[in-house]
Design a protein around this motif. Structure first.
Motif, PDB file in Angstrom:
ATOM      1  N   ALA A 113       0.844  -1.197   0.000  1.00  0.00           N
ATOM      2  CA  ALA A 113       0.000   0.000   0.000  1.00  0.00           C
ATOM      3  C   ALA A 113       0.874   1.239   0.000  1.00  0.00           C
ATOM      4  N   ALA A 114       0.292   2.348  -0.431  1.00  0.00           N
ATOM      5  CA  ALA A 114       1.017   3.603  -0.450  1.00  0.00           C
ATOM      6  C   ALA A 114       1.235   4.124   0.961  1.00  0.00           C
ATOM      7  N   GLU A 115       2.309   4.846   1.129  1.00  0.00           N
ATOM      8  CA  GLU A 115       2.618   5.457   2.425  1.00  0.00           C
ATOM      9  C   GLU A 115       1.541   6.484   2.785  1.00  0.00           C
ATOM     10  N   VAL A 116       1.180   6.523   4.052  1.00  0.00           N
ATOM     11  CA  VAL A 116       0.149   7.447   4.532  1.00  0.00           C
ATOM     12  C   VAL A 116       0.794   8.450   5.485  1.00  0.00           C
ATOM     13  N   ALA A 117       0.649   9.731   5.171  1.00  0.00           N
ATOM     14  CA  ALA A 117       1.162  10.797   6.030  1.00  0.00           C
ATOM     15  C   ALA A 117       0.006  11.407   6.814  1.00  0.00           C
ATOM     16  N   VAL A 118       0.208  11.573   8.116  1.00  0.00           N
ATOM     17  CA  VAL A 118      -0.837  12.061   9.004  1.00  0.00           C
ATOM     18  C   VAL A 118      -0.279  13.204   9.843  1.00  0.00           C
ATOM     19  N   GLN A 119      -1.010  14.316   9.905  1.00  0.00           N
ATOM     20  CA  GLN A 119      -0.611  15.463  10.713  1.00  0.00           C
ATOM     21  C   GLN A 119      -1.424  15.465  12.011  1.00  0.00           C
ATOM     22  N   VAL A 120      -0.730  15.391  13.134  1.00  0.00           N
ATOM     23  CA  VAL A 120      -1.405  15.374  14.434  1.00  0.00           C
ATOM     24  C   VAL A 120      -1.957  16.763  14.742  1.00  0.00           C
ATOM     25  N   GLU A 121      -3.219  16.814  15.168  1.00  0.00           N
ATOM     26  CA  GLU A 121      -3.870  18.068  15.500  1.00  0.00           C
ATOM     27  C   GLU A 121      -3.998  18.214  17.009  1.00  0.00           C
ATOM     28  N   ASP A 122      -4.195  19.451  17.455  1.00  0.00           N
ATOM     29  CA  ASP A 122      -4.428  19.676  18.879  1.00  0.00           C
ATOM     30  C   ASP A 122      -5.779  19.097  19.283  1.00  0.00           C
ATOM     31  N   GLY A 123      -5.858  18.628  20.510  1.00  0.00           N
ATOM     32  CA  GLY A 123      -7.130  18.140  21.045  1.00  0.00           C
ATOM     33  C   GLY A 123      -7.474  16.760  20.564  1.00  0.00           C
ATOM     34  N   ILE A 124      -8.324  16.665  19.541  1.00  0.00           N
ATOM     35  CA  ILE A 124      -8.791  15.382  19.021  1.00  0.00           C
ATOM     36  C   ILE A 124      -8.583  15.371  17.517  1.00  0.00           C
ATOM     37  N   GLY A 125      -8.131  14.222  17.001  1.00  0.00           N
ATOM     38  CA  GLY A 125      -8.060  14.046  15.562  1.00  0.00           C
ATOM     39  C   GLY A 125      -6.673  14.226  14.991  1.00  0.00           C
ATOM     40  N   ALA A 126      -6.485  13.735  13.790  1.00  0.00           N
ATOM     41  CA  ALA A 126      -5.261  13.887  13.023  1.00  0.00           C
ATOM     42  C   ALA A 126      -5.660  13.892  11.550  1.00  0.00           C
ATOM     43  N   TRP A 127      -5.053  14.763  10.765  1.00  0.00           N
ATOM     44  CA  TRP A 127      -5.511  15.023   9.405  1.00  0.00           C
ATOM     45  C   TRP A 127      -4.646  14.307   8.378  1.00  0.00           C
ATOM     46  N   SER A 128      -5.296  13.805   7.329  1.00  0.00           N
ATOM     47  CA  SER A 128      -4.575  13.170   6.230  1.00  0.00           C
ATOM     48  C   SER A 128      -5.452  13.211   4.981  1.00  0.00           C
ATOM     49  N   VAL A 129      -4.791  13.307   3.808  1.00  0.00           N
ATOM     50  CA  VAL A 129      -5.535  13.263   2.545  1.00  0.00           C
ATOM     51  C   VAL A 129      -5.739  11.828   2.082  1.00  0.00           C
ATOM     52  N   ALA A 130      -5.100  10.856   2.750  1.00  0.00           N
ATOM     53  CA  ALA A 130      -5.202   9.454   2.333  1.00  0.00           C
ATOM     54  C   ALA A 130      -6.624   8.957   2.520  1.00  0.00           C
ATOM     55  N   PRO A 131      -7.199   8.301   1.510  1.00  0.00           N
ATOM     56  CA  PRO A 131      -8.589   7.822   1.625  1.00  0.00           C
ATOM     57  C   PRO A 131      -8.766   6.742   2.684  1.00  0.00           C
TER      58      PRO A 131
END
Length: 428
Positions: free
Chosen positions: A134-152
């Motif tokens: 699978a393709a590498e998935v990059a995730v940006q950690v956010e403050d509080g709750i959640g982490a953002w990524s464009v990966a489906p």
């Protein structure tokens, strides 16, 4: 396990304390401890202890695999805590049924449905997840709750706004693998944890946004109670209609004794309904905690007591829980009736108050007359009686009271036909 624990210890050394995802200042601590004190860690611990206990069966290969499956979640907890703390790390984690959940961050749907490992690296608030095929998935950690990524394949954890304007966000957890109600008969074949789409999240947000005002209408202490105790919401599926031709779908809610601070509920139809749900369920949360600290009675599990809100006989402890929660609802709706500005809202609140108060009145004698109460239990039940009696100061209109008492009498008669005389009732 040793490597995971070392990572957790490293995250625990990060100060100043504070995980803003936790709504209570009492839990403002290091990211590591915030993750370990999250309500849904309790069910995970219970499953691990169950897998280690004699009830798990002989120590064979199947049992070892089962224990390994449970313990794998510890790595995800440690990684999530370290990411929240800003610690750089590289670990190999094991998904569960094709999904790797990182609590408070999100979940990755893996390339396969099995348990092929996922390599996770984190530095400077950015995680990289790599899996075979699978393709590498990059995730940006956010403050509080959640982490953002464009990966489906990535689904971020979700949170509602704080209950109060300046409060921290409230996690609405539809990802955690341990949110399921294993073996809970109250929800069997009625409702179960579900994942939300955008429409579902919007419905939750709409109900939640007005809940604080409704709680305040029922007494300022109800808002304080919710802010202090409520730390996680878990969405449930809608329960089935009571009849095929029913115009509306009911609601379903519950708490878990080992998940202190979590409230499980189907989508609230209105803020008023959800405020009442919070009042009801937090009573169960409080009494469960109190019962862990003090022995209130020596009654056994025999199901023999009449509860007007249930068609089936209840054990003594279940009756105690029900009376405590219904008494709080009677108080809540009485306060709402006294403060409501619109006549229609006032009449609805009085009707609800009268119903819950009549139900409590029918169940209290069985609690009071029990020889199984301890000294602490006797004091507790005496306070239930005193609280019930104080409501006489502001009685509901006569019509509401008559209808409520008639409903309880009908429920008692039906119960008697099905199960025999009501224990302790003078007519029986």
């Amino acid at each position: 396990m040793r490597e995971d624990w070392q990572l957790l210890e490293e995250a625990d050394r990060v100060l100043p304390a504070g995980d803003r995802a936790d709504p209570s200042p009492a839990y403002a601590t290091t990211p590591a401890r915030a993750r370990l004190l999250h309500p849904l860690v309790g069910p995970w611990i219970r499953e691990c202890l169950r897998a280690l206990g004699p009830e798990a069966g002989p120590a064979n290969e199947r049992r070892v695999r089962g224990l390994g499956r449970e313990l794998a979640h510890f790595g995800a907890l440690a990684a999530a805590a370290a990411a929240r703390a800003g610690v750089s790390f590289a670990v190999r984690l094991t998904p569960r049924d094709g999904v790797l959940v990182l609590p408070s961050l999100g979940a990755l749907r893996t390339a396969g449905a099995g348990a092929d490992p996922v390599d996770v690296a984190c530095a400077d608030g950015r995680m990289t997840l790599r899996q075979k095929g699978a393709a590498e998935v990059a995730v940006q950690v956010e403050d509080g709750i959640g982490a953002w990524s464009v990966a489906p394949g990535w689904t971020p954890a979700y949170a509602l706004p704080g209950l109060l304007p300046d409060g921290p966000p409230m996690p609405l957890d539809d990802l955690d693998p341990y949110r399921a109600l294993h073996g809970d008969p109250r929800h069997h074949e009625l409702s179960y944890p579900t994942a939300l789409d955008e429409a579902g999240r919007k419905s939750w947000w709409e109900a939640w946004s007005g809940t604080a005002d409704m709680l305040r209408l029922g007494g300022g202490h109800r808002t304080t109670e919710a802010v202090t105790l409520l730390r996680c919401l878990v969405p449930l599926t809608e329960p089935p209609r009571s009849r095929p031709d029913a115009e509306s779908i009911g609601t379903c809610s519950g708490t878990r004794r080992e998940a202190f601070g979590a409230l499980l509920s189907s989508t609230p139809p209105t803020p008023a309904t959800f405020a009442a749900t919070i009042v009801h369920e937090l009573q169960h949360t409080k009494l469960s905690a109190l019962s862990d600290l003090l022995q209130l009675h020596h009654a056994g599990p025999r199901e023999r007591h009449f509860a007007p809100w249930r068609p089936d006989p209840r054990p003594y402890d279940g009756l105690l829980q029900g009376v405590y929660s219904h008494l709080a609802l009677a108080d809540f709706f009485q306060r709402c009736a006294l403060r409501a500005e619109r006549p229609g809202h006032r009449e609805t609140a009085w009707s609800q108050h009268a119903r819950y108060r009549a139900q409590v009145a029918a169940a209290l004698p069985a609690l009071v007359g029990s020889p199984d109460l301890t000294e602490a239990g006797r004091r507790f039940v005496d306070q239930l009686v005193a609280t019930h009696e104080r409501m006489d100061e502001f009685p509901a209109p006569r019509g509401h009271t008559v209808r409520a008492e008639a409903s309880v009498a009908a429920a008692r008669d039906l119960w008697t036909r099905r199960h025999g005389p009501v224990p302790g009732h003078p007519r029986d």
